[in-house]
Write a protein that holds these residues in place. Sequence first.
Motif, PDB file in Angstrom:
ATOM      1  N   GLY A  91      -3.424   2.007 -49.479  1.00 38.00           N
ATOM      2  CA  GLY A  91      -4.016   0.639 -47.878  1.00 38.00           C
ATOM      3  C   GLY A  91      -3.860  -0.616 -47.985  1.00 38.00           C
ATOM      4  N   GLN A  92      -4.290  -1.053 -46.453  1.00 30.16           N
ATOM      5  CA  GLN A  92      -4.087  -2.457 -46.719  1.00 30.16           C
ATOM      6  C   GLN A  92      -5.143  -3.365 -47.609  1.00 30.16           C
ATOM      7  OE1 GLN A  92      -4.962  -3.947 -43.125  1.00 30.16           O
ATOM      8  NE2 GLN A  92      -7.600  -2.911 -42.871  1.00 30.16           N
ATOM      9  N   VAL A  93      -5.145  -4.729 -48.361  1.00 30.71           N
ATOM     10  CA  VAL A  93      -5.570  -5.330 -49.408  1.00 30.71           C
ATOM     11  C   VAL A  93      -5.681  -6.934 -47.695  1.00 30.71           C
ATOM     12  CG1 VAL A  93      -5.820  -6.733 -50.598  1.00 30.71           C
ATOM     13  CG2 VAL A  93      -4.626  -5.084 -51.329  1.00 30.71           C
ATOM     14  N   ILE A  94      -7.178  -6.759 -47.916  1.00 33.67           N
ATOM     15  CA  ILE A  94      -7.760  -7.964 -47.325  1.00 33.67           C
ATOM     16  C   ILE A  94      -8.218  -9.303 -48.444  1.00 33.67           C
ATOM     17  CG2 ILE A  94      -9.310  -8.847 -45.563  1.00 33.67           C
ATOM     18  CD1 ILE A  94      -8.972  -5.790 -44.883  1.00 33.67           C
ATOM     19  N   ILE A  95      -7.388 -10.365 -48.543  1.00 37.80           N
ATOM     20  CA  ILE A  95      -8.186 -11.436 -48.855  1.00 37.80           C
ATOM     21  C   ILE A  95      -8.949 -12.167 -48.440  1.00 37.80           C
ATOM     22  CG2 ILE A  95      -6.796 -11.214 -51.660  1.00 37.80           C
ATOM     23  CD1 ILE A  95      -4.926 -13.236 -50.079  1.00 37.80           C
ATOM     24  N   SER A  96      -9.161 -13.819 -48.299  1.00 39.51           N
ATOM     25  CA  SER A  96      -9.188 -15.357 -48.118  1.00 39.51           C
ATOM     26  C   SER A  96      -8.198 -15.677 -47.672  1.00 39.51           C
ATOM     27  CB  SER A  96     -10.840 -15.456 -48.273  1.00 39.51           C
ATOM     28  OG  SER A  96     -10.653 -16.632 -49.107  1.00 39.51           O
ATOM     29  N   ALA A  97      -8.046 -17.125 -46.862  1.00 37.37           N
ATOM     30  CA  ALA A  97      -6.941 -17.537 -47.105  1.00 37.37           C
ATOM     31  C   ALA A  97      -7.023 -19.133 -47.995  1.00 37.37           C
ATOM     32  CB  ALA A  97      -7.073 -18.156 -45.884  1.00 37.37           C
ATOM     33  N   ILE A  98      -8.256 -18.929 -49.004  1.00 41.36           N
ATOM     34  CA  ILE A  98      -8.762 -19.983 -49.876  1.00 41.36           C
ATOM     35  C   ILE A  98      -8.753 -19.138 -51.556  1.00 41.36           C
ATOM     36  CG2 ILE A  98      -9.272 -21.393 -48.252  1.00 41.36           C
ATOM     37  CD1 ILE A  98     -12.208 -20.280 -49.517  1.00 41.36           C
ATOM     38  N   GLU A  99      -8.326 -17.780 -51.763  1.00 37.17           N
ATOM     39  CA  GLU A  99      -8.129 -17.750 -52.603  1.00 37.17           C
ATOM     40  C   GLU A  99      -7.501 -17.801 -54.078  1.00 37.17           C
ATOM     41  OE1 GLU A  99     -10.258 -15.121 -54.051  1.00 37.17           O
ATOM     42  OE2 GLU A  99     -10.526 -15.591 -52.161  1.00 37.17           O
TER      43      GLU A  99
END
Length: 382
Positions: A91-99
């Motif tokens: 499946g997909q992975v979702i992160i934030s833009a500031i990790e």
Amino acid sequence: MIYVDNNATTPMAVEVAQAMSQAYESAFFNPSSQHQAGQKAHRRLDDARETILNLLGAETTRFASDRLVFTSGGTEANNLALFGLGKETSGQVIISAIEHPSVSEAADQLAARGGKVRVLPVDGNGVVQFAELDRWLVEPTRIVSVMLGNNETGVLQPIREIAAICRDRDVPLHVDAVQGIGKIPVNFRELGASAMTLTPHKFHGPRGIGALVLNDRVTLNPSMFGGSQQLAMRPGTESVELAIGFERALQLAIETLPEAGPNMQNLRDRLEALLTDLIGADQIVIIGRDAPRLPHTSNIAFPGIDRQALVMALDMAGVACSTGSACASGSSEPSPTLIAMGLPEGVISGSIRVSLSRFTTEPEVDEVASRISQCVKRLQKS
């Protein structure tokens, strides 16, 4: 030298060094050995693990047993979460833009292997915007990863709200809490996360050890093989001495937090106010000021000043600070976090990070403000 780069690492507390010294003398045995000395070391390791879990608000009852996996540090723990958590292996992975790079670059590796990575944007204050998250989670998703407090700006993230969405969709949420422990109250169960990263060298403990806390409902697939330690989730001989240092550092961090947290925030606010007075409100930008922040972190921009020139000038003036993440300190590239916030180029190129600790004093903050002001004014004239 006045040290205000505590988001990179902190000085070890005397009590932690003493606890570790005693452990090196009496608990040096391999905790996997079958003899009595080895088993005694194993019990001491288990005691440290349980103490850490309890201090973090994890469940350790017969009805729910959260787990703690010792790692070599925060970077390994973040990688272990990104590569090892999740039922949907494709499946997909979702992160934030500031990790932190240990999350964002791990996600890049997953993308290079054919995985799909989605990035949650942030607003101008650096707060993650998650309006699209519930819709994104309709697709099979391995994991969502959002940090608790940003390592560059100190801006706190809406973890509980994100956790509720992930829980409704039965998707694991990983939280990098490295910068939050010891600065604000952190309760693992109250956060609602499936996994949480921390490392004691950010709160006056030893380097070389970190941990990934796991909710009792999640499964972790190992990234390393060759041993049965830690239920084979992270094999290798554990360091009892580092675990004891971890335990003692966390005890001290939580014991002192009621006084240390407000004190760090007062000192941070004092620093920002002094710099505004000394340099001028039109010559300074406090990044993330309008959002909730960790109490010890200040990202300050001086538009028109080169950040690297300023950090070098401050180093020569006896102030140790940084331009951002220590893991990217050798890079001259602008901060991805500040870019994601949509800040003007002059603000991005002129920003430095000052991070305090519970050992920072008011005279030190006053002197830091004075030296920053002098260096900025000298660079403005050059």
